[in-house]
Every structure is written in structure tokens, then in C-alpha cells.
Motif scaffolding. Sequence first.
Motif, short mmCIF file in Angstrom:
data_model
loop_
_atom_site.label_atom_id
_atom_site.label_comp_id
_atom_site.label_asym_id
_atom_site.label_seq_id
_atom_site.Cartn_x
_atom_site.Cartn_y
_atom_site.Cartn_z
N LEU A 1 117.29 17.72 -52.66
CA LEU A 1 116.43 17.81 -51.48
C LEU A 1 115.13 18.48 -51.89
O LEU A 1 115.12 19.65 -52.29
N PHE A 2 114.02 17.76 -51.80
CA PHE A 2 112.70 18.29 -52.13
C PHE A 2 111.97 18.60 -50.83
O PHE A 2 111.96 17.77 -49.91
N CYS A 3 111.37 19.78 -50.76
CA CYS A 3 110.75 20.24 -49.52
C CYS A 3 109.29 20.62 -49.74
O CYS A 3 108.99 21.51 -50.55
N SER A 4 108.40 19.97 -49.00
CA SER A 4 106.98 20.34 -48.96
C SER A 4 106.71 20.87 -47.55
O SER A 4 106.53 20.10 -46.61
N LEU A 5 106.71 22.19 -47.43
CA LEU A 5 106.54 22.80 -46.12
C LEU A 5 105.08 23.09 -45.80
O LEU A 5 104.76 23.56 -44.72
N ALA B 1 110.16 14.30 -57.53
CA ALA B 1 111.25 13.67 -56.79
C ALA B 1 111.48 12.24 -57.25
O ALA B 1 112.63 11.78 -57.40
N TRP B 2 110.39 11.52 -57.49
CA TRP B 2 110.50 10.13 -57.95
C TRP B 2 111.17 10.06 -59.32
O TRP B 2 112.02 9.20 -59.58
N GLN B 3 110.80 10.98 -60.22
CA GLN B 3 111.42 11.00 -61.55
C GLN B 3 112.92 11.25 -61.45
O GLN B 3 113.72 10.58 -62.12
N ASP C 1 120.56 10.93 -56.11
CA ASP C 1 120.19 10.71 -54.72
C ASP C 1 119.14 11.75 -54.32
O ASP C 1 119.35 12.95 -54.55
N VAL C 2 118.06 11.30 -53.73
CA VAL C 2 116.91 12.16 -53.42
C VAL C 2 116.52 11.97 -51.97
O VAL C 2 116.51 10.84 -51.45
N ILE D 1 102.34 9.71 -59.76
CA ILE D 1 101.78 9.74 -58.40
C ILE D 1 101.50 11.17 -57.96
O ILE D 1 102.21 12.10 -58.31
N GLU D 2 100.43 11.33 -57.22
CA GLU D 2 100.21 12.53 -56.42
C GLU D 2 100.12 12.07 -54.97
O GLU D 2 101.13 11.91 -54.32
#
Length: 439
Positions: A7-11, A20-22, A29-30, A365-366
Motif C-alpha cells: 500500500l503506497f500512500c501520498s497524503l 509503486a509501478w516498479q 499486488d499494489v 513516470i512522475e
Amino acid sequence: MDSRNFLFCSLDAALVGDLAWQVKREGHDVRYYIAAESDRAIADGFVPKTDDWRAELDWADVVVFDDIWVGSDVGTGELAQELRAEGHAVVGGTPNTDRLEDDRGYATEVFEAHGIDPIPSEVFHDFDAAIDHVRANPAPYVVKPLGEVQNVKRLLYVGREDDGSDVVDILRAYEKSWGHRMKGFQLQRRVEGVEVAVCGFFDGEGFVEPINFNFEHKKLFPGNIGPSTGEMGTSMFWAGRNRLFEETFGKLEGWLADEGYVGSIDINCIVNESGIYPLEFTPRFGYPTIVLQEESLESPTGEFLHDLAHGRNPSPEVHGGYQVAVRVVLPPFPFDDEKTYDESSRNAAIVFDTPDGSPPEGVHIEDAKLVDGQWRAAGESGMPLVVTGTGETMADAREQAYDRVDQVLLPNCYYRDDIGERWVDGDGDRLQAWGYLGP
């Protein structure tokens, strides 16, 4: 490694999409949460999204925070600490490590308490007091805003005059134009030398080896001129616990272990023949540094993050030479101008000059999204891509990176064409001659 749930979080801003893509491409599972409405399209089509990160906590084997900011009263360090106490494996900081970036005065106290001599500096909350200080102690200074406006990169000013007169003029101008928002700032003596960041990954108990050493390129234009940006590119290499590490993070390892810090942390320094002078902490991933670190990992990224978050002292395999990252940007970066962005950059198509139209190796990507198989710019910041290269020498890494940039067809884009040149032009020789790259 078996498939895991990440779980990736950008707060705050969306910064961790490529990582996350990598991890997703490695078979895990992402799910990716982005809080800012203006950024929510970033990484669409590349990674699955979620609208409620807390609802995914029991699903996740690893939670990854990408920045220290949430709001004025809480940061991701506090959240990460709470989640770890509940038994979750988290890549993230603590309230005290968040303060290292948010409060430069506190960072100075931490340096001094552990026998690290920072560059002489003083924090001010009053412009007149700061001006009186410069006049009483004439010297070139660096002006570093604190708190909210420290993210307005163009406000950082590096003084040029030996008597500090230019700094006095800048402070007067800031008082008129930014006084209502700039509640504090640090005046730091300017020191000449090689600017280098010592970066380590910490697993809660100690630093993972090898250690990363990188060189930031913050100004917009080649030759290190123009407005300051977050970063226009990075060059780097990996090494062991050399003198640069031992005289910086080697003295802080116990403190970070007591904090239970997990993740990437770096200290940007000025180094000369007289000593190492720490400038500031980055207690989180650096951008685009993490993309370049990810590119130079030769063992799986997901396995590394999983072992890091679980305190398993990972031993990543990394590229043994040099690495270069080039940020490819669009108007009006680094400024905010919605009209210019709408006319020149919004939803811009990204095309690749390759035989089958697919992106070349090393394109990351950014602020980008994937729509019906077409790469497009996303978000509001004008930072769609980072392009990387590696090589046995820094010159080789530069050549590969810029060959790949030449394969990106993106109208109105711009980038610096001198990333890594400082090393080739003598920074590496100076660090070696001064004895910092040896044990």
C-alpha cells in the motif's frame, strides 16, 4: 519472493507512483492512495488505486509513505509510528525525524548533540533582527525559509557578497512580499566546497549497506543558474561506510535506532579540505533520487522494501558504477500558472522515438498517466518524466541517460543537459584527494 501486498500512500503531493509501478511489475499486488484531488490522475493506468488507505491496512503487508507532510498538526511520521505500534510494517519516519526537515533549528540541535558540527546558523522570526545580525557579522549567508514556505524553492537565496549586503536587500524584499507567510527563516554561513548528500536506508535498527552518495542539481538551468526547483536531476554512486558516512550518519545510527526510523534518509553536506559541513536532512525518499536508486537496484525492489519495513537487514545488490537521472519537465515548472499549464502542458502526449513506439529502458513516470495505451502528462506540476542512465564511469552514465532523453518526443519539454558534469569536472577528484571516499 512470494507475491506481497503493498500500500503506497501520498497524503500530500503524489510522489511515489514510479516506485509503486516498479513493485507491481515485479508481480506484487499494489494499491496506491493519493489524497490531493489535483494529483489523483497521476499513475492512472500504471498502478491500481484506492480511495481509502486506512481501509486497506489489514490487506497490506507493507505500507509505504512518500513524504513527511499531512497537515499543520500531523505528519506521516506520527502516523507511521502509530501504525507500527499496531503491528503494521511501515516504511516511514517518526514525529522527531519529521522535525529534522520541518524545523532547521531542531536539526542543528541533533547534529550538535551527536558531535557533528553544522555550518554556523541562526533561526530568526523577525526580519529586522536578522538584518542587524548580518550587519554586525558581515559574511555571505544562505537564506532558508522555514515551515510552510520552505517548499517554495525559489525563496532559498545563496548570498554572494562578502559583506552580506545582498542578503540584507533580499530580506527587505522578502519582508514586503512574503512577510505575511514567512514566519521564520534560517541564516546559514555560506561555505565553499563540494556539495554531496550521504543517503542511507535504515531498517529500524541500523543502516543497510551499501550507502548511497548523490549530487543534487537544484537550479533550473545548466550551469546551476536560474530559480531553485525541487530538483532537476541527480548523479550518484554506491559505496561502503567510508569517512563521509562515518562522520555523519555513523554518529547518528544509535539515535535513529532509538527512534525506530524506517526508510531512506540523507544529509546534504558541503565538503572541503577542512571538514564536512552538514546542511540539512531529508528524512524521506528524495525525488527524483528514489527513482535513480530504484533503477540502480539489481535485486528486486519489492523484496528490498518488504525486508526493510520488517527490519530484516536487507542486502540489496546495486549497480557498481555510476548513475544519472534527468528530470524532463513542462511549462510553467517550477512555477504555478494554470493558464500556461492548460495551454502548453495539460494532458500532453508523450511519444517515444523507438522502433515499436515503446518507452526505452530508464524512462520513469512522475506526473504521468496511461490512457488507452498513450502516456500523457498528469497532475498540475509539469514533471511528467525522469530519465536515467548507468555506466562504469559518470561520463558513461551521462551518455546513456541523454541518449534516452533524445528518444522522448514531448512538445515544450525542457531539461538540464549538464547532470553529472560536476563530478567529471573535478568533484570526484577533490573528494578523493581530501580522503573522504576511503575508510
